[in-house]
Design a protein around this motif. Structure first.
Motif, short mmCIF file in Angstrom:
data_model
loop_
_atom_site.label_atom_id
_atom_site.label_comp_id
_atom_site.label_asym_id
_atom_site.label_seq_id
_atom_site.Cartn_x
_atom_site.Cartn_y
_atom_site.Cartn_z
N THR A 107 0.82 -1.21 0.00
CA THR A 107 0.00 0.00 0.00
C THR A 107 0.86 1.26 0.00
O THR A 107 0.52 2.25 -0.65
CB THR A 107 -0.93 0.03 1.22
OG1 THR A 107 -0.15 -0.13 2.41
CG2 THR A 107 -1.95 -1.09 1.17
N GLN A 108 1.99 1.24 0.70
CA GLN A 108 2.84 2.43 0.74
C GLN A 108 3.53 2.69 -0.59
O GLN A 108 3.70 3.84 -0.99
CB GLN A 108 3.88 2.28 1.86
CG GLN A 108 3.29 2.31 3.25
CD GLN A 108 2.46 3.56 3.50
OE1 GLN A 108 2.99 4.65 3.59
NE2 GLN A 108 1.15 3.40 3.63
N ILE A 109 3.89 1.63 -1.28
CA ILE A 109 4.54 1.83 -2.59
C ILE A 109 3.52 2.38 -3.58
O ILE A 109 3.85 3.15 -4.48
CB ILE A 109 5.17 0.51 -3.10
CG1 ILE A 109 6.38 0.82 -4.00
CG2 ILE A 109 4.18 -0.35 -3.85
CD1 ILE A 109 7.52 1.50 -3.30
N GLY A 110 2.25 2.03 -3.40
CA GLY A 110 1.20 2.61 -4.24
C GLY A 110 1.03 4.10 -3.98
O GLY A 110 0.88 4.90 -4.90
N TRP A 111 1.07 4.50 -2.69
CA TRP A 111 1.02 5.92 -2.34
C TRP A 111 2.19 6.67 -2.96
O TRP A 111 2.04 7.78 -3.46
CB TRP A 111 1.07 6.09 -0.82
CG TRP A 111 -0.24 6.21 -0.12
CD1 TRP A 111 -0.68 5.49 0.94
CD2 TRP A 111 -1.30 7.14 -0.41
NE1 TRP A 111 -1.94 5.90 1.32
CE2 TRP A 111 -2.34 6.91 0.51
CE3 TRP A 111 -1.46 8.14 -1.37
CZ2 TRP A 111 -3.53 7.64 0.51
CZ3 TRP A 111 -2.66 8.86 -1.38
CH2 TRP A 111 -3.66 8.61 -0.45
N TYR A 112 3.36 6.05 -2.88
CA TYR A 112 4.56 6.71 -3.41
C TYR A 112 4.42 6.93 -4.92
O TYR A 112 4.77 7.99 -5.44
CB TYR A 112 5.81 5.87 -3.12
CG TYR A 112 7.10 6.61 -3.37
CD1 TYR A 112 7.60 7.50 -2.43
CD2 TYR A 112 7.83 6.42 -4.55
CE1 TYR A 112 8.78 8.18 -2.64
CE2 TYR A 112 9.01 7.10 -4.78
CZ TYR A 112 9.48 7.99 -3.82
OH TYR A 112 10.65 8.68 -4.05
N ASN A 288 8.14 10.01 3.96
CA ASN A 288 7.59 9.16 5.02
C ASN A 288 7.03 7.86 4.44
O ASN A 288 7.17 6.79 5.03
CB ASN A 288 6.48 9.91 5.76
CG ASN A 288 7.01 10.97 6.70
OD1 ASN A 288 7.27 10.72 7.87
ND2 ASN A 288 7.20 12.17 6.18
N THR A 289 6.38 7.98 3.30
CA THR A 289 5.77 6.82 2.66
C THR A 289 6.81 5.78 2.25
O THR A 289 6.65 4.58 2.51
CB THR A 289 4.95 7.26 1.43
OG1 THR A 289 3.90 8.13 1.85
CG2 THR A 289 4.35 6.08 0.71
N ILE A 290 7.88 6.23 1.62
CA ILE A 290 8.90 5.27 1.17
C ILE A 290 9.68 4.74 2.36
O ILE A 290 10.19 3.62 2.35
CB ILE A 290 9.83 5.91 0.11
CG1 ILE A 290 10.50 4.81 -0.74
CG2 ILE A 290 10.85 6.83 0.72
CD1 ILE A 290 9.54 4.00 -1.57
N TYR A 291 9.76 5.53 3.42
CA TYR A 291 10.37 5.05 4.67
C TYR A 291 9.53 3.90 5.24
O TYR A 291 10.06 2.89 5.70
CB TYR A 291 10.47 6.20 5.67
CG TYR A 291 11.19 5.90 6.95
CD1 TYR A 291 12.54 6.20 7.11
CD2 TYR A 291 10.52 5.34 8.04
CE1 TYR A 291 13.20 5.94 8.31
CE2 TYR A 291 11.16 5.08 9.24
CZ TYR A 291 12.50 5.39 9.37
OH TYR A 291 13.15 5.12 10.55
N ASN A 292 8.20 4.06 5.21
CA ASN A 292 7.29 3.00 5.65
C ASN A 292 7.53 1.72 4.85
O ASN A 292 7.58 0.61 5.40
CB ASN A 292 5.84 3.42 5.47
CG ASN A 292 5.38 4.43 6.49
OD1 ASN A 292 5.99 4.57 7.55
ND2 ASN A 292 4.32 5.15 6.19
#
Length: 423
Positions: A107-112, A288-292
């Motif tokens: 999900t975070q890679i999608g946000w990124y 923050n997203t890619i850190y997640n």
């Protein structure tokens, strides 16, 4: 590089007390995370569906619930020094936790990907750039946005100290101009809604926009120096920060029929401010997203090479941006609000019910490969979220937590007994 080398941020272990941060640092990083353009679109739907008083009530209730949820997980992160993916080893098992790693990382890679594409597309429209140039910008932004995450917590902190005050100034300016245009408070109170929206749907919109982020905010609240820091920073980030984004979106929809503050600033004649807001807004969330993604990837692969995983994630996200992720925000938000919140419900039930508020040290814990109670509770919570006519994320959290307590009592799941040690 060892996993605990300076700047690597303890991807597979507890954050020791000597590396903990104060309220200003933690809150600023969380505000940088929650100041995000996509959240404003939820506010836009509220702005045209309620009168001003009702709209403010929905924003306050929805974001207070979100803040309380984030604060609950933040408290656990402070007490344990762990983030959500590491907590997942206790409630899902050593191998079972890879499920949450995959869900949270995906999900975070999608946000990124969406954020990278958005920055390039909006800038391309404003500057009237060719399609090829916009694609080139996606590649540039995809690499640039991960730079502060590559550095680690310190990189996120420095960017947030720059971006958050600048964005606050621009948001204040925009709201002042919009309020003047609509005729002040009297004008806002006189506006008649043009559409309808029931309270349940409205709360779902507000709570669901960033519940996935709240579930993973433990990546930074685990750096908190005290329980007070963790709880207050969570409330500042998700109740105030996310609430402000929803309010700005509502303002834009009411006055300009446009929830995006970047578009609003352009309509107000602040072109340079709009471009600055675009880059600051997206970058402070992208890192923050890619850190997640990186911390989820480290747990999935059991590697301490956080920086390497960060770069790999940025490349995957950039590729998805080039493949058209920009067009899939709405279904993606629905997916996030359904599959992620039950993870938080299981974590909280596991920590407070099974472990009585104290995990053992992760390195010394004797954990099973799979925790059937946790995996079963997550499945029930996800089904409940998918099928709930009520606030879906809240239903998922509640169902997952309750099911976990019941299954743990019935199956007698043992705790990972190990000596407790100071962090």
């Amino acid at each position: 590089m060892t996993q605990n080398a300076p700047g690597n941020d303890y991807p597979l272990s507890e954050v020791p007390m000597h590396a903990r941060k104060g309220l200003a640092s933690t809150a600023m990083v969380l505000l940088g995370f929650t100041f995000f353009t996509a959240t404003m679109f939820a506010g836009g739907k509220l702005g045209v569906a309620f009168n001003f008083g009702e709209m403010m009530a929905v924003i306050i209730v929805g974001n207070l619930l979100l803040g309380i949820y984030a604060a609950g997980l933040g408290y656990i992160a402070f007490k344990s020094g762990l983030n959500s993916v590491l907590m997942g080893r206790f409630c899902f098992g050593e191998i079972g936790s890879k499920l949450s790693d995959l869900i949270l990382g995906f999900t975070q890679i999608g946000w990124y990907a969406w954020g990278t594409a958005t920055a390039a597309v909006v800038l391309g429209k404003y500057l009237e750039l060719s399609e090829g140039t916009v694609m080139g910008l996606m590649v540039l932004f995809g690499l640039m946005f991960c730079a502060t995450a590559y550095i680690g917590y310190r990189g996120l902190e420095v960017l947030s100290y720059i971006a958050v005050p600048a964005m606050m100034l621009l948001l204040t300016l925009s709201m002042w101009v919009a309020t003047t245009k609509v005729g002040g408070l009297d004008g806002l109170l006189a506006i008649v809604p043009t559409t309808t929206l029931d309270w349940s749907t409205a709360i779902t919109l507000v709570f669901g926009t960033f519940v996935s982020g709240a579930t993973q905010a433990t990546n930074w609240t685990r750096f908190s120096r005290s329980a007070r820091v963790a709880v207050l920073a969570s409330l500042i980030g998700f109740f105030i920060g996310n609430g402000l984004m929803v309010l700005i979106g509502a303002y834009g929809a009411i006055v300009y029929q446009q929830p995006d503050v970047v578009e609003v600033l352009l309509l107000q004649g602040f072109a340079m401010a709009a471009m600055a807001m675009l880059l600051l807004n997206i970058w402070s969330t992208q890192d923050n997203t890619i850190y997640n993604f990186a911390v989820a990837g480290c747990n999935l692969l059991r590697t301490g090479r956080r920086k390497t995983v960060t770069l790999a994630g940025a490349m995957i996200g950039t590729l998805l941006a080039l493949l058209g992720m920009y067009d899939y925000l709405v279904p993606y938000l629905i997916l996030l609000g359904t599959v992620i919140p039950p993870i938080g419900g299981v974590i909280m039930a596991d920590f407070f019910y099974r472990y009585r508020g104290q995990y053992p040290r992760l390195a010394n814990a004797r954990l099973p490969a799979f925790n059937g109670s946790g995996l079963g509770a997550y499945a029930v919570g996800t089904v409940a979220a998918f099928s709930s006519p009520w606030v879906a994320p809240l239903a998922g959290i509640a169902a997952a937590a309750l099911t976990y307590v019941i299954l743990t009592g019935v199956l007698g799941t043992r705790t990972a007994n190990a000596p407790l040690e100071d962090l």
